[in-house]
Design a protein around this motif. Structure first.
Motif, PDB file in Angstrom:
ATOM      1  N   PRO A 368     -15.854  16.520   2.264  1.00  6.90           N
ATOM      2  CA  PRO A 368     -14.520  16.756   2.935  1.00  6.90           C
ATOM      3  C   PRO A 368     -14.607  17.141   4.422  1.00  6.90           C
ATOM      4  O   PRO A 368     -16.056  17.721   4.723  1.00  6.90           O
ATOM      5  CB  PRO A 368     -13.927  17.922   2.276  1.00  6.90           C
ATOM      6  N   TYR A 369     -13.685  16.992   5.250  1.00  4.52           N
ATOM      7  CA  TYR A 369     -14.015  17.119   6.636  1.00  4.52           C
ATOM      8  C   TYR A 369     -12.851  17.983   7.210  1.00  4.52           C
ATOM      9  O   TYR A 369     -11.799  18.086   6.743  1.00  4.52           O
ATOM     10  CB  TYR A 369     -14.284  15.926   7.524  1.00  4.52           C
ATOM     11  N   TYR A 370     -12.968  18.686   8.186  1.00  2.86           N
ATOM     12  CA  TYR A 370     -12.085  19.862   8.698  1.00  2.86           C
ATOM     13  C   TYR A 370     -11.370  18.921   9.885  1.00  2.86           C
ATOM     14  O   TYR A 370     -12.121  18.474  10.825  1.00  2.86           O
ATOM     15  CB  TYR A 370     -12.490  21.012   9.379  1.00  2.86           C
ATOM     16  N   ARG A 372      -9.400  18.694  12.976  1.00  2.00           N
ATOM     17  CA  ARG A 372      -9.074  19.712  14.028  1.00  2.00           C
ATOM     18  C   ARG A 372      -7.599  19.649  14.513  1.00  2.00           C
ATOM     19  O   ARG A 372      -6.951  20.550  14.689  1.00  2.00           O
ATOM     20  CB  ARG A 372      -9.992  19.833  15.008  1.00  2.00           C
ATOM     21  N   ASP A 375      -5.265  20.775  12.066  1.00  2.00           N
ATOM     22  CA  ASP A 375      -5.759  22.006  11.337  1.00  2.00           C
ATOM     23  C   ASP A 375      -5.543  21.837   9.916  1.00  2.00           C
ATOM     24  O   ASP A 375      -5.012  22.682   9.042  1.00  2.00           O
ATOM     25  CB  ASP A 375      -4.930  23.128  12.126  1.00  2.00           C
ATOM     26  N   ARG A 376      -6.343  21.086   9.324  1.00  2.00           N
ATOM     27  CA  ARG A 376      -6.381  21.161   7.781  1.00  2.00           C
ATOM     28  C   ARG A 376      -7.493  20.275   7.338  1.00  2.00           C
ATOM     29  O   ARG A 376      -8.134  19.530   8.119  1.00  2.00           O
ATOM     30  CB  ARG A 376      -5.066  20.364   7.196  1.00  2.00           C
ATOM     31  N   TRP A 377      -7.869  20.709   6.210  1.00  2.00           N
ATOM     32  CA  TRP A 377      -9.117  20.042   5.593  1.00  2.00           C
ATOM     33  C   TRP A 377      -8.677  18.869   4.919  1.00  2.00           C
ATOM     34  O   TRP A 377      -7.709  18.716   3.975  1.00  2.00           O
ATOM     35  CB  TRP A 377      -9.648  21.016   4.408  1.00  2.00           C
ATOM     36  N   ARG A 378      -9.577  17.862   4.910  1.00  2.00           N
ATOM     37  CA  ARG A 378      -8.993  16.646   4.247  1.00  2.00           C
ATOM     38  C   ARG A 378     -10.432  16.111   3.342  1.00  2.00           C
ATOM     39  O   ARG A 378     -11.530  16.260   3.641  1.00  2.00           O
ATOM     40  CB  ARG A 378      -8.766  15.549   5.308  1.00  2.00           C
ATOM     41  N   ASN A 379      -9.816  15.779   2.290  1.00  2.00           N
ATOM     42  CA  ASN A 379     -11.281  15.363   1.177  1.00  2.00           C
ATOM     43  C   ASN A 379     -11.457  13.705   1.549  1.00  2.00           C
ATOM     44  O   ASN A 379     -10.354  13.096   2.003  1.00  2.00           O
ATOM     45  CB  ASN A 379     -10.584  15.255  -0.242  1.00  2.00           C
TER      46      ASN A 379
END
Lengths: 393, 280
Positions: A368-370, A372, A375-379
């Motif tokens: 997963p990555y953030y 920016r 402002d959310r984490w994504r799978n």
């Protein structure tokens, strides 16, 4: 078998092939459209990737169609194009129903014929600027030969309906006036190697040949049919033929005494098309290429089968993962070659083995990555066949 | 014949009972992981999530949570030794986002304090103030912002200051801080939401609902339902919850176009079809 019957059989074969491909196999017919190749040339040359929904197969088919045109004039339109076939069937159906044909005058015909060139320029310029198939929304071919209810818009149906209606009254209006592929093929067709030739000594001037031409070419008034519109349909040659002699022949060169059989044309068509299909599978150039950094002297290749890399947009997202700048950032040179499509698709990652390895590449793709900006984490939507991200622990 | 049928039936019952039991164990382990995470025991939570995955390998939610938490743990370790301020800031924001989403406020506070100490930027100050507010530590938020120099203050920190003041019944000062803030050109959904909270606390329902409406318009569709749910539960909106304007704001639709791949071969209806390929 008459020339007309043979051509109808070939047309029927290609229409059936398209219908089976679209509705039974549920394949992507767009990947085999020669005009897709024309639309994608600029983006592929400048960015290294195909427009969304297209594949490098479009280039192979385009090359085959251009070769066919150089050899056999617009035989593609007369034998292989499903839209051309449907237009002709509608036309003959209308005549049987007693709907009278509307004859377009010569001057109006010439003016209307130039519309396709204008349309070609507009389509290509806007498609190249947007790097998307933006005219698909209005594309009658897409409306007629795609799975309905998926992503075809109202306007595509309106355009398709108008063309169907016009085809009942006018001979092949789309092919003669609006088809942008015809605009591409015409310059090649004009210098086509094979042509219909007339033996003036034998011609009685009966005019049957002109009546039989589906593209409304004034065959009787020419000693050699150089019109770019000629589809090598053999209608004129056949109506001219009597037991004793014939004024019209078809073949290369200008010797009107020797004629080539129609089946030779059909065989050539199938050879060219088979060549394109074979090339698409044997030399499958990637339809999405991205390169980052300078290539090192030594490189290694990771070949992965990736799920959910369905389209160009997803391939761009995949590239985002490959070039991420967080914990899983890949060091050094990376070149990505992908073949977006349904199921598990092939992806080749060429990398610097002194700076990174296959495990790091797999992690970069699946972790997963953030985001920016949001402002959310994504799978990661991608799965690599035979790789479980949690199994590394 | 009858015996065979009974045997098959018994086996089918056993298989279904076993799969239900496995799923139930997986769910229990996942819940245990959530509890441990809320308590700030990240390693323990990760272990529980991995066990949940082992019990129910097909469950995508368990997998995603485990993978994400593993990265958070790695990132936290990396943060402690990170020397590059830009990367430090990136990791800190990523961790903070995770902590806030999972309401691990203790960890978030410690992180924000460390980030503020190291980076000392208006953004890191506002982040710390926000976490104080989320933990209802209003006095700490006021003390923090009051102690900032002008160059370290931002519109965001002033919004938090006014909110914290209003929450602690210092209405006059709160109103004077809020009066200096102009939301007319503001487009940031997060700040608009904070502004709505501030106005609601100050009793200005009209401005609160206007800011909330604008916030929802600027929120991506995939986050909209979560945002609305959060607004309904947010204590700052308690006084205006029954107001028709607040209910109207909750009905706002997003104007943001978001990519949602059809999964099919074409992308004719994809809202990002003309731009997704150009985004890095």
């Amino acid at each position: 078998m008459s020339a007309k019957t043979l051509r109808r059989l070939v047309q029927f074969f290609f229409v059936t092939l398209t219908i089976v491909g679209v509705f039974v196999v549920r394949g992507n017919a767009e990947r085999w459209c020669p005009f897709g190749g024309v639309e994608a040339i600029y983006t592929y040359a400048s960015e290294g990737n195909m427009l969304c929904s297209l594949g490098v197969s479009n280039f192979y088919v385009l090359a085959a169609v251009l070769l066919i045109t150089i050899l056999l004039r617009r035989a593609f339109c007369g034998y292989m194009c499903p839209i051309g076939a449907i237009s002709e069937w509608l036309q003959s159906g209308a005549r049987r129903l007693g709907i009278k044909e509307y004859k377009v005058g010569h001057r109006l015909d010439r003016a209307l014929a130039s519309l396709k060139y204008v349309l070609l320029v507009v389509i290509l310029v806007l498609t190249w600027i947007e790097a998307e198939l933006i005219f698909r929304t209005f594309d009658p071919c897409y409306a007629l030969l795609s799975r309905h209810g998926e992503d075809i818009t109202f306007w595509a149906y309106v355009v398709a309906g108008s063309i169907v209606f016009a085809s009942l009254l006018i001979i092949m209006p789309f092919c003669r006036y609006f088809c942008p592929l015809a605009a591409v093929l015409n310059p090649f067709s004009r210098f086509g190697l094979t042509k219909v030739r007339k033996d003036d000594d034998v011609c009685t001037g009966c005019g049957e040949c002109e009546q039989s031409c589906p593209m409304a070419i004034p065959v009787g008034q020419m000693s050699t049919v150089n019109s770019a519109r000629c589809m090598s349909c053999f209608n004129c040659v056949e109506v001219c033929k009597t037991d004793a002699t014939t004024a019209l022949t078809w073949g290369p060169g200008s010797n009107a005494k020797r004629t080539w059989p129609q089946y030779a044309l059909v065989v050539l068509l199938f050879i060219c098309l088979s060549g394109a299909v074979t090339a698409a599978y044997v030399v499958p150039l990637p339809s999405f290429v991205k390169e980052h950094g300078e290539p090192p002297t030594e490189t290694a290749v990771a070949e992965l089968a990736v799920h959910n890399l369905t389209c160009r947009g997803k391939a761009s997202l995949f590239d985002y993962f490959v070039t991420r700048d967080d914990l899983y950032a890949l060091d050094g040179y990376v070149r990505m070659e992908a073949w977006p499509g349904p199921g598990a698709v092939k992806v080749r990652i060429i990398y610097d083995p002194n700076k990174t390895d296959v495990d790091a590449i797999k992690e970069a793709i699946t972790e997963p990555y953030y985001d920016r900006d949001g402002d959310r984490w994504r799978n990661s939507p991608f799965e690599i066949e035979g790789y479980d991200p949690l199994a590394l622990d | 014949m009858r015996r065979t049928a009974l045997l098959i039936l018994a086996m089918a019952v056993m298989v279904s009972v076993a799969s239900v039991a496995t799923a139930a164990t997986g769910e229990a382990l996942f819940k245990k992981g959530n509890t441990l995470l809320e308590e700030g025991d990240l390693e323990g939570a990760y272990k529980a999530y991995v066990e949940a995955v082992q019990n129910d390998e097909e469950n995508e939610a368990y997998r995603q949570q485990a993978t994400m938490l593993r990265q958070v743990i790695r990132m936290r370790k990396q943060l402690a030794r990170e020397t590059d301020n830009e990367l430090y800031s990136h990791f800190a924001l990523a961790l903070r986002s995770f902590y806030h989403e999972h309401e691990v406020f203790g960890e978030a506070l410690a992180l924000d304090k460390a980030a503020f100490k190291r980076l000392s930027t208006p953004e890191s100050a506002a982040n710390l103030a926000e976490t104080h507010l989320l933990m209802n530590e209003n006095k700490a938020a006021i003390a923090l912002i009051d102690g900032l120099s002008d160059s370290h203050r931002s519109m965001r920190s002033q919004v938090y200051l006014a909110t914290a003041l209003a929450r602690t019944d210092q209405m006059e000062r709160a109103k004077s801080v809020a009066a200096a803030l102009d939301f007319s050109e503001e487009e940031d959904a997060g700040l608009l939401f904070d502004g709505a909270c501030m106005f609601a606390r100050l009793g200005n329902t009209e401005k609160a609902c206007a800011a909330l409406t604008k916030c929802f318009k600027q929120t991506p569709p995939s986050l909209l339902d979560g945002g609305k749910k959060y607004a309904m539960q947010c204590a700052d909106f308690a006084s205006i919850k029954d107001d028709a304007r607040f209910k109207g704001a909750l009905g706002t639709k997003s104007t943001i176009k978001e990519s949602k791949c059809s999964g099919g071969s074409g992308c004719g209806n994809c809202p990002s079809r003309s731009s997704c390929s150009k985004k890095k």
